[in-house]
Design a protein around this motif. Structure first.
Motif, PDB file in Angstrom:
ATOM      1  N   UNK A  85      70.758  63.900   2.561  1.00 19.36           N
ATOM      2  CA  UNK A  85      71.677  64.711   3.104  1.00 19.36           C
ATOM      3  C   UNK A  85      72.887  64.179   3.946  1.00 19.36           C
ATOM      4  N   UNK A  86      72.762  63.090   4.510  1.00 26.07           N
ATOM      5  CA  UNK A  86      74.111  62.432   5.436  1.00 26.07           C
ATOM      6  C   UNK A  86      74.727  61.487   4.367  1.00 26.07           C
ATOM      7  N   UNK A  87      74.670  61.524   3.321  1.00 22.54           N
ATOM      8  CA  UNK A  87      75.409  60.432   2.424  1.00 22.54           C
ATOM      9  C   UNK A  87      76.340  61.174   1.639  1.00 22.54           C
ATOM     10  N   UNK A  88      77.584  60.960   1.551  1.00 18.83           N
ATOM     11  CA  UNK A  88      78.669  61.887   0.919  1.00 18.83           C
ATOM     12  C   UNK A  88      78.901  61.224  -0.479  1.00 18.83           C
ATOM     13  N   UNK A  89      78.913  59.900  -0.679  1.00 22.02           N
ATOM     14  CA  UNK A  89      79.256  59.144  -1.858  1.00 22.02           C
ATOM     15  C   UNK A  89      78.823  57.778  -1.815  1.00 22.02           C
ATOM     16  N   UNK A  96      78.965  51.045   4.770  1.00 16.69           N
ATOM     17  CA  UNK A  96      78.384  51.628   6.024  1.00 16.69           C
ATOM     18  C   UNK A  96      76.939  51.664   6.179  1.00 16.69           C
ATOM     19  N   UNK A  97      76.194  51.277   5.047  1.00 18.36           N
ATOM     20  CA  UNK A  97      74.782  51.583   5.183  1.00 18.36           C
ATOM     21  C   UNK A  97      73.671  50.389   4.482  1.00 18.36           C
ATOM     22  N   UNK A  99      72.345  46.055   5.160  1.00 21.79           N
ATOM     23  CA  UNK A  99      71.729  45.149   5.935  1.00 21.79           C
ATOM     24  C   UNK A  99      72.271  43.713   5.240  1.00 21.79           C
ATOM     25  N   UNK A 100      72.817  42.987   5.933  1.00 24.18           N
ATOM     26  CA  UNK A 100      73.275  41.744   5.348  1.00 24.18           C
ATOM     27  C   UNK A 100      72.369  40.592   5.382  1.00 24.18           C
ATOM     28  N   UNK A 101      71.741  40.131   4.410  1.00 22.00           N
ATOM     29  CA  UNK A 101      71.062  39.226   4.396  1.00 22.00           C
ATOM     30  C   UNK A 101      71.545  37.843   3.552  1.00 22.00           C
ATOM     31  N   UNK A 102      71.631  36.596   4.142  1.00 18.25           N
ATOM     32  CA  UNK A 102      72.157  35.474   3.668  1.00 18.25           C
ATOM     33  C   UNK A 102      73.715  35.942   3.041  1.00 18.25           C
ATOM     34  N   UNK A 103      74.290  36.656   3.369  1.00 21.76           N
ATOM     35  CA  UNK A 103      75.720  37.237   3.216  1.00 21.76           C
ATOM     36  C   UNK A 103      75.858  38.077   1.918  1.00 21.76           C
ATOM     37  N   UNK A 104      74.522  38.622   1.658  1.00 22.70           N
ATOM     38  CA  UNK A 104      74.222  39.682   0.501  1.00 22.70           C
ATOM     39  C   UNK A 104      74.017  41.139   1.217  1.00 22.70           C
ATOM     40  N   UNK A 105      74.664  42.060   0.696  1.00 24.74           N
ATOM     41  CA  UNK A 105      74.283  43.479   1.279  1.00 24.74           C
ATOM     42  C   UNK A 105      73.363  44.166   0.582  1.00 24.74           C
ATOM     43  N   UNK A 106      72.216  44.652   1.102  1.00 28.34           N
ATOM     44  CA  UNK A 106      71.075  45.282   0.713  1.00 28.34           C
ATOM     45  C   UNK A 106      71.188  46.621   1.376  1.00 28.34           C
ATOM     46  N   UNK A 107      70.843  47.900   0.839  1.00 31.44           N
ATOM     47  CA  UNK A 107      70.872  49.018   1.097  1.00 31.44           C
ATOM     48  C   UNK A 107      69.944  49.157   2.389  1.00 31.44           C
ATOM     49  N   UNK A 108      70.314  49.728   3.587  1.00 34.93           N
ATOM     50  CA  UNK A 108      69.376  50.046   4.463  1.00 34.93           C
ATOM     51  C   UNK A 108      67.970  50.326   4.052  1.00 34.93           C
ATOM     52  N   UNK A 109      66.872  49.741   4.558  1.00 36.53           N
ATOM     53  CA  UNK A 109      65.452  49.984   4.026  1.00 36.53           C
ATOM     54  C   UNK A 109      65.162  51.285   4.272  1.00 36.53           C
TER      55      UNK A 109
END
Length: 123
Positions: A85-89, A96-97, A99-109
């Motif tokens: 519901x709260x995601x538009x694109x 915006x959503x 988590x940065x792990x070792x300079x790699x972005x993963x979707x918020x769990x």
């Protein structure tokens, strides 16, 4: 992280601009030592899609060109994450959503587990 997520080295060596892609799906299960990921799914920003993959259909999944094309999968713009519901694109998720792990972005769990729960309810 490199020793836990299959194909992460291939993704990092692909030279996709960091911050323009987001790892999604089962990579979280690998990080939590639940099970190893069989492939690596990513979402890419509209900028990256337009710059590097303009010939690819936007709503279809395709392999990252190169050695890992069958294992590193770029998800289409019809991602199930857009049903939350709260995601538009896709860009909103990527920028915006994460988590940065070792300079790699993963979707918020939390987003991964919302999708996982919805899939399990359909079975």
């Amino acid at each position: 992280m490199k020793e836990k997520i299959n194909f992460i080295e291939g993704l990092l060596s692909s030279n996709l601009p960091k911050g323009e892609f987001l790892i999604v799906h089962s990579a979280w299960l690998s990080l939590m030592d639940i099970r190893r990921n069989g492939d690596l799914d990513i979402l890419i920003s509209s900028k990256l899609r337009n710059d590097q993959f303009p010939e690819k259909p936007k709503d279809k999944t395709f392999g990252l060109p190169g050695e890992y094309s069958r294992k590193i999968r770029i998800q289409g713009t019809n991602s199930p994450y857009l049903e939350i519901g709260d995601i538009n694109n896709i860009d909103e998720l990527i920028y915006n959503h994460y988590i940065d792990i070792d300079d790699v972005h993963l979707i918020e769990p939390r987003y991964y587990f919302i999708i996982k729960q919805a899939r399990l309810k359909k079975v």
